[in-house]
Design an enzyme around this catalytic site. Structure first.
Site, PDB file in Angstrom:
ATOM      1  N   SER A  67     -28.641 -51.373  29.044  1.00  0.00           N
ATOM      2  CA  SER A  67     -27.388 -50.833  28.517  1.00  0.00           C
ATOM      3  C   SER A  67     -27.471 -50.301  27.090  1.00  0.00           C
ATOM      4  O   SER A  67     -28.122 -49.306  26.847  1.00  0.00           O
ATOM      5  CB  SER A  67     -26.328 -51.911  28.645  1.00  0.00           C
ATOM      6  OG  SER A  67     -25.071 -51.388  28.366  1.00  0.00           O
ATOM      7  N   ASP A 275     -21.657 -45.746  26.438  1.00  0.00           N
ATOM      8  CA  ASP A 275     -22.891 -46.423  26.039  1.00  0.00           C
ATOM      9  C   ASP A 275     -24.001 -46.030  27.012  1.00  0.00           C
ATOM     10  O   ASP A 275     -23.809 -45.191  27.904  1.00  0.00           O
ATOM     11  CB  ASP A 275     -22.711 -47.950  25.953  1.00  0.00           C
ATOM     12  CG  ASP A 275     -22.614 -48.597  27.318  1.00  0.00           C
ATOM     13  OD1 ASP A 275     -22.238 -47.905  28.275  1.00  0.00           O
ATOM     14  OD2 ASP A 275     -22.926 -49.796  27.435  1.00  0.00           O
ATOM     15  N   ASN A 373     -15.445 -53.593  22.208  1.00  0.00           N
ATOM     16  CA  ASN A 373     -16.559 -52.635  22.271  1.00  0.00           C
ATOM     17  C   ASN A 373     -16.392 -51.579  23.366  1.00  0.00           C
ATOM     18  O   ASN A 373     -17.262 -50.725  23.533  1.00  0.00           O
ATOM     19  CB  ASN A 373     -17.891 -53.368  22.435  1.00  0.00           C
ATOM     20  CG  ASN A 373     -17.998 -54.162  23.730  1.00  0.00           C
ATOM     21  OD1 ASN A 373     -17.317 -53.870  24.709  1.00  0.00           O
ATOM     22  ND2 ASN A 373     -18.861 -55.167  23.745  1.00  0.00           N
ATOM     23  N   ARG A 499     -21.344 -65.827  16.253  1.00  0.00           N
ATOM     24  CA  ARG A 499     -21.811 -66.298  17.563  1.00  0.00           C
ATOM     25  C   ARG A 499     -23.189 -65.703  17.853  1.00  0.00           C
ATOM     26  O   ARG A 499     -23.484 -64.580  17.416  1.00  0.00           O
ATOM     27  CB  ARG A 499     -20.825 -65.927  18.683  1.00  0.00           C
ATOM     28  CG  ARG A 499     -20.446 -64.468  18.733  1.00  0.00           C
ATOM     29  CD  ARG A 499     -19.584 -64.130  19.922  1.00  0.00           C
ATOM     30  NE  ARG A 499     -20.324 -64.155  21.157  1.00  0.00           N
ATOM     31  CZ  ARG A 499     -21.096 -63.157  21.615  1.00  0.00           C
ATOM     32  NH1 ARG A 499     -21.223 -62.031  20.925  1.00  0.00           N
ATOM     33  NH2 ARG A 499     -21.736 -63.273  22.752  1.00  0.00           N
ATOM     34  N   SER A 501     -25.806 -63.693  19.853  1.00  0.00           N
ATOM     35  CA  SER A 501     -25.719 -62.644  20.875  1.00  0.00           C
ATOM     36  C   SER A 501     -26.407 -63.111  22.147  1.00  0.00           C
ATOM     37  O   SER A 501     -27.361 -63.881  22.101  1.00  0.00           O
ATOM     38  CB  SER A 501     -26.391 -61.373  20.351  1.00  0.00           C
ATOM     39  OG  SER A 501     -26.710 -60.526  21.431  1.00  0.00           O
ATOM     40  N   GLY A 502     -25.927 -62.632  23.274  1.00  0.00           N
ATOM     41  CA  GLY A 502     -26.569 -62.916  24.555  1.00  0.00           C
ATOM     42  C   GLY A 502     -27.369 -61.728  25.067  1.00  0.00           C
ATOM     43  O   GLY A 502     -27.845 -61.739  26.199  1.00  0.00           O
TER      44      GLY A 502
HETATM   45  C1  G16 Z   1     -23.111 -56.579  27.360  1.00  0.00           C
HETATM   46  C2  G16 Z   1     -21.987 -57.265  28.092  1.00  0.00           C
HETATM   47  C3  G16 Z   1     -20.725 -57.204  27.274  1.00  0.00           C
HETATM   48  C4  G16 Z   1     -20.967 -57.747  25.873  1.00  0.00           C
HETATM   49  C5  G16 Z   1     -22.172 -57.070  25.239  1.00  0.00           C
HETATM   50  C6  G16 Z   1     -22.594 -57.742  23.940  1.00  0.00           C
HETATM   51  O1  G16 Z   1     -22.805 -55.229  27.219  1.00  0.00           O
HETATM   52  O2  G16 Z   1     -21.791 -56.653  29.336  1.00  0.00           O
HETATM   53  O3  G16 Z   1     -19.744 -57.961  27.923  1.00  0.00           O
HETATM   54  O4  G16 Z   1     -19.851 -57.565  25.077  1.00  0.00           O
HETATM   55  O5  G16 Z   1     -23.285 -57.151  26.094  1.00  0.00           O
HETATM   56  O6  G16 Z   1     -22.897 -59.087  24.207  1.00  0.00           O
HETATM   57  P1  G16 Z   1     -23.552 -60.034  23.130  1.00  0.00           P
HETATM   58  O7  G16 Z   1     -22.628 -59.998  21.949  1.00  0.00           O
HETATM   59  O8  G16 Z   1     -23.630 -61.378  23.758  1.00  0.00           O
HETATM   60  O9  G16 Z   1     -24.894 -59.456  22.767  1.00  0.00           O
HETATM   61  P2  G16 Z   1     -23.830 -54.105  27.628  1.00  0.00           P
HETATM   62  O10 G16 Z   1     -23.076 -52.847  27.427  1.00  0.00           O
HETATM   63  O11 G16 Z   1     -25.033 -54.274  26.738  1.00  0.00           O
HETATM   64  O12 G16 Z   1     -24.131 -54.416  29.072  1.00  0.00           O
END
Ligand code: G16
Length: 541
Positions: A67, A275, A373, A499, A501-502
């Site tokens: 993404s 995105d 976002n 927080r 990030s994931g």
């Molecule tokens: C993904 C998730 C979103 C999240 C974003 C950032 O987006 O689908 O729900 O808001 O990551 O997440 P984090 O703050 O945990 O890094 P995408 O567009 O990268 O698939």
């Protein structure tokens, strides 16, 4: 009976050696440098087969995408039967399998734990974004699926939400639509054109679109072919020269609060940014003073809620669980008060990540969820759809009530309910602005965002940061929250949280305050505290 297959899978697995890395299924699946992901891809092919069997043979989706991350990254996530994100309890299996030394043992464990019936045939849908590493990863995935005797369909390059849509279509026997790319464009454009025809207007808005040099740029051109000239879409950053997500795309625009490179913009232009895999959308423009103005996910949510509430009121339909908005900690404070006080709609807060907001939104009859976002959509219960259908059937076509219900139902078709969808969301916004006769400036006047700032801090191990209260407070490391509270107390109308990030190896810092200067200073101070108390590495913020 399945044990020989598991042994075979373990054998084939040796051709996809696991690097010495600990993988974890994050906010949207696995994300890492592409160089490290081959083994994960093969293993997710295996898991998708088990998931499909565990779900009684329903189709499971797999998307190869990172993404918004840079082009050298990649990632993979599983899509559950209704087109939604993988059930959280299975994320543990995904992580275990990705990290396993003994693949067969984990497969056995999953089969036993979920009493998987091995006789059920498995089917997997696969798609990827435009990353150069994607093609070879699909190959690894397919090998995983085949190793366990599953069947698969490879859709090639798709926007992420398109694959989510295909999965739902397949598992509802076509009730949701036809599980083909053409079927997707057909359903959405038909709803859009119907709403255009009901508007009684004929002017053609012009949109300048930043495609993030990704798949959205390709697919919006396909979609545009189906819109019969009702919208004029100029696609910039279409991948022909620039790099994916580099200085462009919705994540860049949101983070830096400026226009992407690769676009020539004059004040008043209606600008849109997607995105890298087209599951997020934002609007922006330059006002008369040539100031950059962002209309983010919160803004889109309030626009949709206002529209749906108006139609709901006109039909007089009463609902048990009503209409509501779900936001995350990143939602601008002004959007929350606008939704509650001006629109009179309840607002719920959930943790970041579509999987969290999506499930919270299911608690309403009409649940609008959006992350600031730009990732979001609307969920409708069967009850509300049935009630609207009944009105259309039973009432006189000339009444306000009938017209409102008819528009509402077209909106339901226009919206991709499985997940945030940049193309579909953009067409929803275009429909609402068209009906209201609003420019972006009119839309922006609905409320004023509190100045806000996001930053990233790199620390040794981001898992040391633990959060609570929908990630609005930290519980570890010790003393961090107290320090943040002290800093926030020094500013007016201020709020801040941090927080891990994931999707990236960083800690995210968010701050809000009454002025631009105040918010920049607060965000910097909070970043410094994180760096000092949580093991910052590299340059101090
Ligand atoms: C993904 C998730 C979103 C999240 C974003 C950032 O987006 O689908 O729900 O808001 O990551 O997440 P984090 O703050 O945990 O890094 P995408 O567009 O990268 O698939």
């Amino acid at each position: 009976t399945m044990d020989p297959l598991f042994q075979k899978a373990a054998e084939v697995s040796k051709q996809h050696p696991k690097p010495d890395i600990k993988f974890s299924y994050g906010t949207a699946g696995f994300r890492a440098l592409a160089d490290n992901l081959d083994s994960v891809m093969f293993r997710m092919g295996l898991l998708a087969v088990l998931r499909s069997k565990a779900k009684n043979g329903q189709v499971i989706g797999v998307v190869v995408t990172a993404s918004h991350n840079p082009v050298h990254d990649n990632g993979v996530k599983l899509v559950d039967p209704f087109g939604e994100m993988l059930q959280p309890s299975w994320e543990r299996h995904a992580s275990e399998l990705a990290n396993a030394q003994d693949v067969a043992e984990v497969l056995r464990g999953v089969v036993t734990e979920h009493s998987v019936d091995w006789n059920v045939p498995a089917k997997v849908f696969i798609a990827r974004d435009t990353r150069p590493s994607g093609k070879q990863f699909v190959q690894a995935l397919v090998e995983g699926v085949e190793a366990l005797g599953g069947s698969h369909q490879d859709y090639g390059v798709l926007a992420t939400p398109q694959l989510h849509y295909m999965v739902r279509c397949a598992n509802t026997a076509g009730e949701y639509g036809e599980a083909t790319e053409e079927g997707y464009y057909h359903k959405i454009s038909k709803a859009f054109l119907h709403l255009r025809s009901l508007s009684g207007k004929t002017d053609v808005p012009v949109i300048k679109l930043d495609g993030a040099n990704g798949v959205g740029a390709l697919k919006i051109k396909e979609m545009a072919q189906h819109l019969n000239g009702t919208l004029s879409i100029w696609v910039c950053n279409d991948g022909s020269t620039g790099k994916l997500n580099e200085k462009c795309g919705a994540d860049f625009v949101k983070l830096h609060q400026c226009a992407p490179e690769g676009m020539v913009i004059t004040p008043g232009d209606r600008c849109v940014t997607f995105d890298g895999d087209a599951d997020r959308v934002l609007y922006f423009y330059f006002n008369k003073e040539n100031k950059f103005c962002l209309l983010d996910g919160d803004r889109i949510a309030t626009l949709m809620v206002g529209y749906l509430k108006d139609k709901l009121d006109k039909t007089g339909v009463s609902l048990e669980r009503g209409l509501g908005i779900v936001q995350t900690a990143y939602a601008n404070g002004s959007s929350t008060s606008y939704a509650e006080s001006t629109l009179g709609v309840p607002v719920a807060c959930a943790k970041t990540g579509v999987k969290h907001v999506h499930h919270k939104a299911e608690e309403f009859d009409i649940g609008v969820y959006f992350e600031a976002n730009g990732h979001g959509t609307v969920l409708f219960t069967k009850d509300v759809v049935d009630k609207m259908k009944a009105i259309v059937q039973d009432s006189d076509a000339s009444t306000e009530r009938h017209k409102a219900a008819e528009k509402f139902l077209s909106m339901v078709d226009l919206i991709n309910q499985t997940v945030g969808d940049a193309m579909s969301d953009m067409l929803v916004v275009e429909t609402i602005l068209y009906e209201k006769g609003w420019s972006l400036d009119d839309w922006g006047a609905a409320y004023t965002d509190l100045p806000n700032r996001q930053r990233k801090v790199t620390i040794k191990d981001r898992t040391v940061i633990k959060t609570t209260d929908s990630e609005r407070k930290t519980t570890a490391p010790e003393g961090l929250q107290e320090e943040i509270d002290k800093l926030v107390a020094g500013y007016k109308s201020a709020r801040s949280f941090v927080r891990p990030s994931g999707t990236e190896d960083v800690v995210r810092v968010y701050a809000e305050a009454d002025t631009r200067e105040a918010v920049d200073s607060l965000a910097r101070e909070v970043s410094q505290i994180v760096y000092d108390l949580a093991g910052g590495i590299g340059e101090r913020p």
